[in-house]
Design a protein around this motif. Structure first.
Motif, PDB file in Angstrom:
ATOM      1  N   SER A 117       0.820  -1.218   0.000  1.00  0.00           N
ATOM      2  CA  SER A 117       0.000   0.000   0.000  1.00  0.00           C
ATOM      3  C   SER A 117       0.845   1.255   0.000  1.00  0.00           C
ATOM      4  N   ALA A 118       2.072   1.182   0.501  1.00  0.00           N
ATOM      5  CA  ALA A 118       2.971   2.346   0.489  1.00  0.00           C
ATOM      6  C   ALA A 118       4.384   1.848   0.294  1.00  0.00           C
ATOM      7  N   SER A 119       5.185   2.623  -0.446  1.00  0.00           N
ATOM      8  CA  SER A 119       6.545   2.195  -0.724  1.00  0.00           C
ATOM      9  C   SER A 119       7.304   2.015   0.586  1.00  0.00           C
ATOM     10  N   ASN A 120       8.185   1.026   0.613  1.00  0.00           N
ATOM     11  CA  ASN A 120       8.868   0.666   1.832  1.00  0.00           C
ATOM     12  C   ASN A 120      10.294   0.284   1.497  1.00  0.00           C
ATOM     13  N   THR A 121      11.209   0.625   2.387  1.00  0.00           N
ATOM     14  CA  THR A 121      12.616   0.310   2.196  1.00  0.00           C
ATOM     15  C   THR A 121      13.137  -0.452   3.392  1.00  0.00           C
ATOM     16  N   SER A 122      13.783  -1.579   3.120  1.00  0.00           N
ATOM     17  CA  SER A 122      14.414  -2.369   4.166  1.00  0.00           C
ATOM     18  C   SER A 122      15.919  -2.349   3.924  1.00  0.00           C
ATOM     19  N   SER A 123      16.687  -1.821   4.877  1.00  0.00           N
ATOM     20  CA  SER A 123      18.121  -1.619   4.682  1.00  0.00           C
ATOM     21  C   SER A 123      18.924  -2.819   5.156  1.00  0.00           C
ATOM     22  N   ARG A 124      19.952  -3.156   4.375  1.00  0.00           N
ATOM     23  CA  ARG A 124      20.977  -4.122   4.747  1.00  0.00           C
ATOM     24  C   ARG A 124      22.315  -3.380   4.716  1.00  0.00           C
ATOM     25  N   SER A 125      23.367  -4.025   5.179  1.00  0.00           N
ATOM     26  CA  SER A 125      24.664  -3.351   5.205  1.00  0.00           C
ATOM     27  C   SER A 125      25.222  -3.121   3.813  1.00  0.00           C
ATOM     28  N   ASP A 126      24.848  -3.983   2.849  1.00  0.00           N
ATOM     29  CA  ASP A 126      25.402  -3.864   1.507  1.00  0.00           C
ATOM     30  C   ASP A 126      24.370  -3.440   0.467  1.00  0.00           C
ATOM     31  N   ARG A 127      23.087  -3.316   0.855  1.00  0.00           N
ATOM     32  CA  ARG A 127      22.073  -2.958  -0.119  1.00  0.00           C
ATOM     33  C   ARG A 127      20.779  -2.552   0.583  1.00  0.00           C
ATOM     34  N   LYS A 128      19.878  -1.979  -0.199  1.00  0.00           N
ATOM     35  CA  LYS A 128      18.541  -1.659   0.271  1.00  0.00           C
ATOM     36  C   LYS A 128      17.539  -2.467  -0.542  1.00  0.00           C
ATOM     37  N   LEU A 129      16.511  -2.969   0.131  1.00  0.00           N
ATOM     38  CA  LEU A 129      15.404  -3.626  -0.558  1.00  0.00           C
ATOM     39  C   LEU A 129      14.282  -2.603  -0.667  1.00  0.00           C
ATOM     40  N   VAL A 130      14.007  -2.165  -1.887  1.00  0.00           N
ATOM     41  CA  VAL A 130      13.027  -1.108  -2.112  1.00  0.00           C
ATOM     42  C   VAL A 130      11.786  -1.729  -2.739  1.00  0.00           C
ATOM     43  N   PHE A 131      10.669  -1.661  -2.031  1.00  0.00           N
ATOM     44  CA  PHE A 131       9.411  -2.240  -2.491  1.00  0.00           C
ATOM     45  C   PHE A 131       8.513  -1.127  -3.019  1.00  0.00           C
ATOM     46  N   PRO A 132       8.267  -1.087  -4.313  1.00  0.00           N
ATOM     47  CA  PRO A 132       7.382  -0.045  -4.848  1.00  0.00           C
ATOM     48  C   PRO A 132       5.944  -0.260  -4.384  1.00  0.00           C
ATOM     49  N   SER A 133       5.248   0.848  -4.217  1.00  0.00           N
ATOM     50  CA  SER A 133       3.849   0.755  -3.793  1.00  0.00           C
ATOM     51  C   SER A 133       2.956   0.441  -4.983  1.00  0.00           C
ATOM     52  N   ASP A 134       1.741   0.065  -4.657  1.00  0.00           N
ATOM     53  CA  ASP A 134       0.768  -0.230  -5.703  1.00  0.00           C
ATOM     54  C   ASP A 134       0.511   1.005  -6.558  1.00  0.00           C
ATOM     55  N   ARG A 135       0.469   2.184  -5.941  1.00  0.00           N
ATOM     56  CA  ARG A 135       0.260   3.427  -6.699  1.00  0.00           C
ATOM     57  C   ARG A 135       1.419   3.683  -7.667  1.00  0.00           C
ATOM     58  N   GLN A 136       2.655   3.491  -7.187  1.00  0.00           N
ATOM     59  CA  GLN A 136       3.823   3.740  -8.036  1.00  0.00           C
ATOM     60  C   GLN A 136       3.867   2.767  -9.197  1.00  0.00           C
ATOM     61  N   VAL A 137       3.473   1.536  -8.960  1.00  0.00           N
ATOM     62  CA  VAL A 137       3.433   0.544 -10.034  1.00  0.00           C
ATOM     63  C   VAL A 137       2.423   0.949 -11.096  1.00  0.00           C
ATOM     64  N   LYS A 138       1.246   1.351 -10.665  1.00  0.00           N
ATOM     65  CA  LYS A 138       0.201   1.712 -11.608  1.00  0.00           C
ATOM     66  C   LYS A 138       0.510   3.006 -12.361  1.00  0.00           C
ATOM     67  N   ALA A 139       1.346   3.870 -11.772  1.00  0.00           N
ATOM     68  CA  ALA A 139       1.690   5.139 -12.418  1.00  0.00           C
ATOM     69  C   ALA A 139       2.832   4.999 -13.409  1.00  0.00           C
ATOM     70  N   SER A 140       3.448   3.816 -13.489  1.00  0.00           N
ATOM     71  CA  SER A 140       4.629   3.617 -14.333  1.00  0.00           C
ATOM     72  C   SER A 140       4.285   2.712 -15.509  1.00  0.00           C
ATOM     73  N   THR A 141       5.061   2.876 -16.589  1.00  0.00           N
ATOM     74  CA  THR A 141       4.849   2.045 -17.769  1.00  0.00           C
ATOM     75  C   THR A 141       5.978   1.042 -17.984  1.00  0.00           C
ATOM     76  N   ASN A 142       7.132   1.242 -17.340  1.00  0.00           N
ATOM     77  CA  ASN A 142       8.244   0.301 -17.471  1.00  0.00           C
ATOM     78  C   ASN A 142       9.165   0.444 -16.265  1.00  0.00           C
ATOM     79  N   GLY A 143      10.246  -0.340 -16.262  1.00  0.00           N
ATOM     80  CA  GLY A 143      11.157  -0.335 -15.126  1.00  0.00           C
ATOM     81  C   GLY A 143      11.886   0.960 -14.922  1.00  0.00           C
ATOM     82  N   MET A 144      12.150   1.709 -16.000  1.00  0.00           N
ATOM     83  CA  MET A 144      12.821   2.992 -15.868  1.00  0.00           C
ATOM     84  C   MET A 144      11.880   4.033 -15.267  1.00  0.00           C
TER      85      MET A 144
END
Length: 775
Positions: A117-144
């Motif tokens: 329902s809302a974008s969320n970020t989970s941090s690790r020491s070497d990377r971040k896991l970024v979960f796009p929200s449903d709104r952001q997915v629907k507003a986009s047409t491709n990965g870029m």
């Protein structure tokens, strides 16, 4: 008596009720890999038939408390993005309990059926896991598009030039489920298939010299496939970005293909250039080039064919054929060269350039998952880089040629990159990895410019590395070391070199309260001369200047120390970054007098230093419906050559705003010029403004946008501060200002998903090996 007995019974019931209402459930949620407390995990108490009772989230120490729970049978559900959901059965619950540590294991690649329902970020020491929200997915047409919506630190997305980059010439590696890909494959992704983006802003040794790694974790159909069409076309100029792609899946196999064409055809390109020459005979010439509108035409083609087969628990084989072609028949400048000391002394100038680059490549990858969390990876990439260019330069007076230059260059470069990696996951989230990599390149170039030059060069690089990732309480650390060997030989000459380098690096990251940390990173790297700069040839630039290669160039070291602080809480995100770089004996430009000519060349100079700092602030005042991001920074350069010394400071900023509501999306982006100073040359960045609006309806997206809508003078500036031949050049493309674009996207997918394996290597060869020429 009855009243007393009744009162005692009533008091007892009240005490029993009060006691029942005060039952509690306590626990501590931890990351199953490193045993760190897990913040903001969702804790829900529900009945056995899934009726909600109570809910809370874990605090900064991973703890949670549920109070005032009645006796009964319950199911405790603990969930967090990026982790497998945990279920704790509480049958016959009739007294307070302390559950102790509850470990949360990393979620697999797939999160089927989960709606964020809302974008969320989970941090690790070497990377971040970024979960796009449903709104952001629907507003986009491709990965870029989706990446632009996420507003990640350092990342700059430019749909005008079709680029994903970081400031300062850093390398951005793109991957899909770990498999190395090109930008066009990212643009072929359906946003609804993207589960998360793993953002590595602290990549290890196995990623080479990458500044950032973006790994798109996507769902992979077991049957069926996807079809995608994405077209963007300029309304008032011939500018286009058109792409078609498709994938078909059958059991363990996947077949994919994509094609992209990017046409550009501008008639408003021009160049102004002011130069001051100090010649060896003591004379000084101050002249200015005033440009007229000229023609720029370019066609970019990309073809990708892919086949992969995998068993997620055992192996992954991936074969990708890529073909890239940049056909540039016209990149022309016309104008007048005038002597500023004598306005009547002028000549007509034409500088006509054409170029064609073709790069086919075959990438073969195999990964084998072994017992006891061990992995073996092998990767072989073969590349052929074919380059041909033609430059015609003429200065004339009254149609009589005074200077006539006709340069033709034909280059062929062949390279093979082979790499093997062994990785072992240890207890408590520790990891050990080692790797061996070898690159072999051969370059055969022909230069025709009144003289005939043929060069045959052989270059090889080998490296061996080891890296250990560990943890001590709240301190994550990574220690790595590499040893490399570089070799070069030019046939028919005595020009050659062979050297060895030692490349250590470390990362220390300390977790602070809340979703924040401080990180110190340092590394020592090495850079080899490009084959183009090593060529023992000479090319004429204009009536006063020559360009000459230098076969005596030597490799040099790079030292970098960076400090990062990151804080995130609720709708607020902050990233502060500072770094110091020191390069002894770097290969930088140099000019010197030779008779009444100025010679441009390269040499190992004394040193180059850069101090940089940036601050990013992002806020989503209405969750991810409305988001703002601002980044401001400064670069301070110190460039010490053998015969020169310069300092330069550049301030820059980036502003982004995004609004998504139901089926509509509105986005604005502003970038001021991020300038790079190297040797004696200042390369200016672009001032960019982008305004876009989109409407999405099921699989169809319609959009309209404008590049630089509030400016009519798009330009890029560069300067050279040499004491013998200084210059200040400004290039214009009129069509790049107030360029209006319409876009249409259609995406269709079918089939179901299952977990995908991940590829861990990234190898490519993009250096053509040819010396460039021109002003």
């Amino acid at each position: 008596m009855r009243r007393i007995i009744f009162g005692i019974m009533l008091l007892g019931c009240m005490m029993q009720g009060a006691f029942a209402q005060n039952l509690g459930i306590k626990g501590l949620v931890k990351d199953g890999r490193n045993k760190e407390p897990l913040e903001f995990a969702n804790v829900v108490l529900q009945t056995m038939d899934s009726v909600f009772v109570l809910g809370t989230t874990t605090d900064g120490k991973g703890s949670f408390v549920l109070d005032k729970v009645k006796s009964g049978d319950y199911l405790l559900v603990i969930s967090s993005l990026g982790y497998e959901t945990q279920y704790v059965s509480l049958n016959g619950f009739n007294k307070s309990v302390t559950l102790g540590d509850i470990p949360m294991e990393d979620a697999s690649v797939s999160l089927d059926g989960v709606t964020v329902s809302a974008s969320n970020t989970s941090s690790r020491s070497d990377r971040k896991l970024v979960f796009p929200s449903d709104r952001q997915v629907k507003a986009s047409t491709n990965g870029m598009d989706l990446l632009q919506q996420l507003m990640l630190p350092k990342i700059q997305v430019n749909p005008m030039s079709s680029e994903i980059k970081v400031p300062g010439n850093g390398e951005v590696q793109l991957r899909i489920n770990g498999v190395k890909v090109e930008l066009q494959e990212i643009k072929s992704l359906l946003p609804s298939d993207i589960i998360r983006i793993e953002y590595h802003d602290n990549p290890g040794l196995r990623y080479g010299n990458a500044e950032v790694v973006l790994d798109y974790i996507v769902r992979r159909p077991e049957t069926g496939g996807t079809l995608s069409l994405d077209m963007s076309q300029g309304v008032n100029a011939l500018w286009g970005e058109h792409r078609f792609s498709g994938k078909i899946n059958h059991k363990k196999s996947e077949f994919g293909a994509s094609y992209r064409i990017g046409p550009r055809d501008f008639y408003g390109m021009s160049r102004d250039n002011e130069e001051i020459f100090h010649l060896a005979d003591g004379t000084e010439l101050h002249r200015k080039e005033t440009g007229d509108p000229s023609h720029a035409r370019m066609f970019m083609h990309n073809v990708n064919l892919n086949y992969s087969i995998q068993d997620p628990e055992k192996y992954l084989f991936n074969a990708t054929f890529r073909y890239w072609n940049n056909h540039q028949p016209n990149w022309d400048y016309r104008g007048i060269l005038s002597n500023l000391e004598n306005p009547d002394d002028y000549v007509d100038m034409v500088d006509l350039n054409s170029e064609d680059n073709q790069v086919p490549a075959l990438d073969l990858y195999y990964q084998r998952n072994l017992k006891n969390d061990q992995t073996l990876v092998f990767n072989v990439v073969g590349t052929y880089n074919r380059t041909s260019s033609h430059r015609f330069y003429q200065e004339s007076r009254d149609q009589e040629p005074l200077t006539d230059i006709n340069n033709r260059v034909s280059g062929n470069k062949y390279s093979v990159i082979g790499e093997g990696i062994y990785e072992k996951k240890l207890a408590n989230g520790n990891r050990l990895s080692t790797g061996l990599r070898h690159t072999q390149s051969f370059s055969n170039n022909e230069y025709r410019n009144g003289h005939n030059y043929d060069t045959h060069m052989n270059q090889a690089e080998s490296s061996l590395y080891g890296e250990f990732k560990g943890k001590v309480r709240k301190l994550d650390y990574t220690l790595g070391v590499g040893v490399s060997r570089s070799y070069y030989k030019q046939d028919g000459t005595d020009d050659s070199y062979q050297y060895y380098t030692f490349n250590p690096r470390f990362t220390l990251q300390y977790a602070l309260p809340g979703q924040s940390f401080v990180r110190l990173r340092g590394y020592v790297g090495n850079s080899s001369p490009s084959l183009g700069n090593l060529s023992a040839i000479e090319q004429v630039i204009d009536s006063l200047q020559l360009q000459r290669g230098n076969p005596q160039l030597e490799a040099y070291m790079r030292y970098r120390l960076a400090l990062t602080y990151e804080f995130q809480k609720g709708i607020f995100y902050t990233n502060l970054d500072g770094a110091y770089e020191y390069l002894p004996n770097p290969i930088m430009d140099e000019k010197f007098q030779e008779g009444n000519k100025i010679i441009q060349t390269w040499n190992n100079q004394k040193n180059w230093q850069r101090v940089t700092g940036s601050a990013m602030f992002r806020v989503g005042p209405i969750k991810d419906i409305l988001q703002f991001s601002f980044t401001g920074g400064v670069n301070h350069y110190i460039s010490n050559g053998n015969i020169y010394s310069h300092t330069y400071t550049n301030w820059y900023c980036n502003l982004q705003a995004s609004l998504t509501w139901k089926k509509f999306m509105l986005m604005y982006q502003l970038d001021t010029n991020w300038n790079w100073f190297w040797g004696e040359t200042l390369d200016g960045g672009e001032n960019i403004q982008i305004l876009m609006a989109k409407y999405n309806f099921k699989n169809l997206s319609l959009g309209i946008g404008a590049f630089n809508p509030f400016s009519d003078n798009w330009k890029v500036q560069s300067e050279n501060w040499n004491q013998y031949a200084s210059s200040k050049k400004t290039s214009y493309i009129k069509e790049s200002s107030r360029l209006f674009v319409v876009s249409v996207s259609y995406n269709f997918s079918f089939g179901r998903t299952y977990k995908a394996g991940q590829k861990r290597l990234n190898n490519s060869d993009s250096d053509s090996g040819v010396m460039s020429t021109g002003k």
